[in-house]
Enzyme design. Structure first.
Site, PDB file in Angstrom:
ATOM      1  CG  ASN A  44      -0.379  -0.168   2.534  1.00 33.41           C
ATOM      2  OD1 ASN A  44       0.652  -0.808   2.684  1.00 33.41           O
ATOM      3  ND2 ASN A  44      -1.014   0.399   3.543  1.00 33.41           N
ATOM      4  CD  GLU A  46      -1.448   4.782   4.554  1.00 36.93           C
ATOM      5  OE1 GLU A  46      -0.943   5.625   5.315  1.00 36.93           O
ATOM      6  OE2 GLU A  46      -2.210   3.857   4.927  1.00 36.93           O
ATOM      7  CB  CYS A  55      -5.178  -1.417  -2.006  1.00 43.26           C
ATOM      8  SG  CYS A  55      -6.558  -0.661  -1.150  1.00 43.26           S
ATOM      9  CD  GLU A  57      -5.285  -5.963  -1.419  1.00 45.79           C
ATOM     10  OE1 GLU A  57      -4.718  -4.850  -1.336  1.00 45.79           O
ATOM     11  OE2 GLU A  57      -6.072  -6.377  -0.565  1.00 45.79           O
ATOM     12  CB  CYS A  89     -10.839  -2.841   0.105  1.00 48.43           C
ATOM     13  SG  CYS A  89     -10.186  -2.203  -1.451  1.00 48.43           S
ATOM     14  CB  CYS A  92      -8.455  -4.931  -3.846  1.00 47.84           C
ATOM     15  SG  CYS A  92      -7.404  -3.505  -3.533  1.00 47.84           S
TER      16      CYS A  92
HETATM   17  N1  THU Z   1      -5.344  -1.377   2.274  1.00 44.44           N
HETATM   18  C1  THU Z   1      -4.764  -2.239   1.383  1.00 44.44           C
HETATM   19  O1  THU Z   1      -3.586  -2.105   1.057  1.00 44.44           O
HETATM   20  N2  THU Z   1      -5.526  -3.235   0.871  1.00 44.44           N
HETATM   21  C2  THU Z   1      -6.858  -3.420   1.139  1.00 44.44           C
HETATM   22  O2  THU Z   1      -7.489  -4.300   0.567  1.00 44.44           O
HETATM   23  C3  THU Z   1      -7.529  -2.555   2.106  1.00 44.44           C
HETATM   24  C4  THU Z   1      -6.722  -1.458   2.691  1.00 44.44           C
HETATM   25  C5  THU Z   1      -4.539  -0.286   2.837  1.00 44.44           C
HETATM   26  C6  THU Z   1      -4.962   1.094   2.387  1.00 44.44           C
HETATM   27  C7  THU Z   1      -4.454   1.957   3.541  1.00 44.44           C
HETATM   28  O3  THU Z   1      -3.119   2.333   3.262  1.00 44.44           O
HETATM   29  C8  THU Z   1      -4.464   1.035   4.729  1.00 44.44           C
HETATM   30  O4  THU Z   1      -4.625  -0.279   4.235  1.00 44.44           O
HETATM   31  C9  THU Z   1      -5.560   1.335   5.730  1.00 44.44           C
HETATM   32  O5  THU Z   1      -6.800   1.384   5.125  1.00 44.44           O
END
Ligand code: THU
Length: 139
Positions: A44, A46, A55, A57, A89, A92
């Site tokens: 991920n 940010e 994300c 994935e 999520c 994804c």
């Molecule tokens: N996140 C992912 O990398 N994958 C997911 O399927 C859900 C959320 C990350 C996004 C963010 O940086 C952190 O998790 C908190 O939401």
């Protein structure tokens, strides 16, 4: 020899260390196995503008596409040191559907279970009916 789900999960675990998550402090790593038997990893990423965060994935799948991968996804391991059973999520899941075999139960989503074991789900179980683009001319 084919990689095991435990090994794929270990790759996701290893790459999660590279997560760029200064805002949530929630690290995620993903390792995607294709029918070509190649594996691509992502984390991920940010942003100070929270909503444009990517994300793990989707960065893993983007990496595969950028490197010319043309086959379907066989499995994806998702790992977070901050949460067991870290399921993808909704966005994804739709991305996974885009590159899944016709029989979506063949795409396995591998997670770390409560006792550290590899647990796998079929994409069909966690995302039974994806959006499909079937265009009809309006009457
Ligand atoms: N996140 C992912 O990398 N994958 C997911 O399927 C859900 C959320 C990350 C996004 C963010 O940086 C952190 O998790 C908190 O939401």
């Amino acid at each position: 020899m084919e990689i095991t789900f435990e090994e794929l999960l270990n790759k996701a675990k290893e790459v999660s260390k590279n997560s760029y998550s200064p805002y949530s402090k929630f690290k995620v790593g993903a390792a995607v196995l294709y029918e070509s038997n190649k594996i691509y990893c992502g984390v991920n990423v940010e942003n100070v503008s929270y909503g444009i965060t990517l994300c793990a994935e989707r960065t893993a799948i983007s990496s595969a596409i950028a490197q010319g991968e043309k086959t379907k996804i066989k499995a994806i391991a998702v790992y977070s040191p901050n949460q067991k059973n870290c399921l993808p999520c909704g966005a994804c899941r739709q991305w996974l559907a885009e590159f899944a075999p016709d029989d979506t139960s063949k795409l396995r989503v591998v997670l770390e279970g409560c006792k550290g074991e590899a647990v796998d789900w079929g994409l069909d179980e966690i995302f039974p009916d994806s959006f499909k683009f079937t265009y009809c001319e309006p009457n």
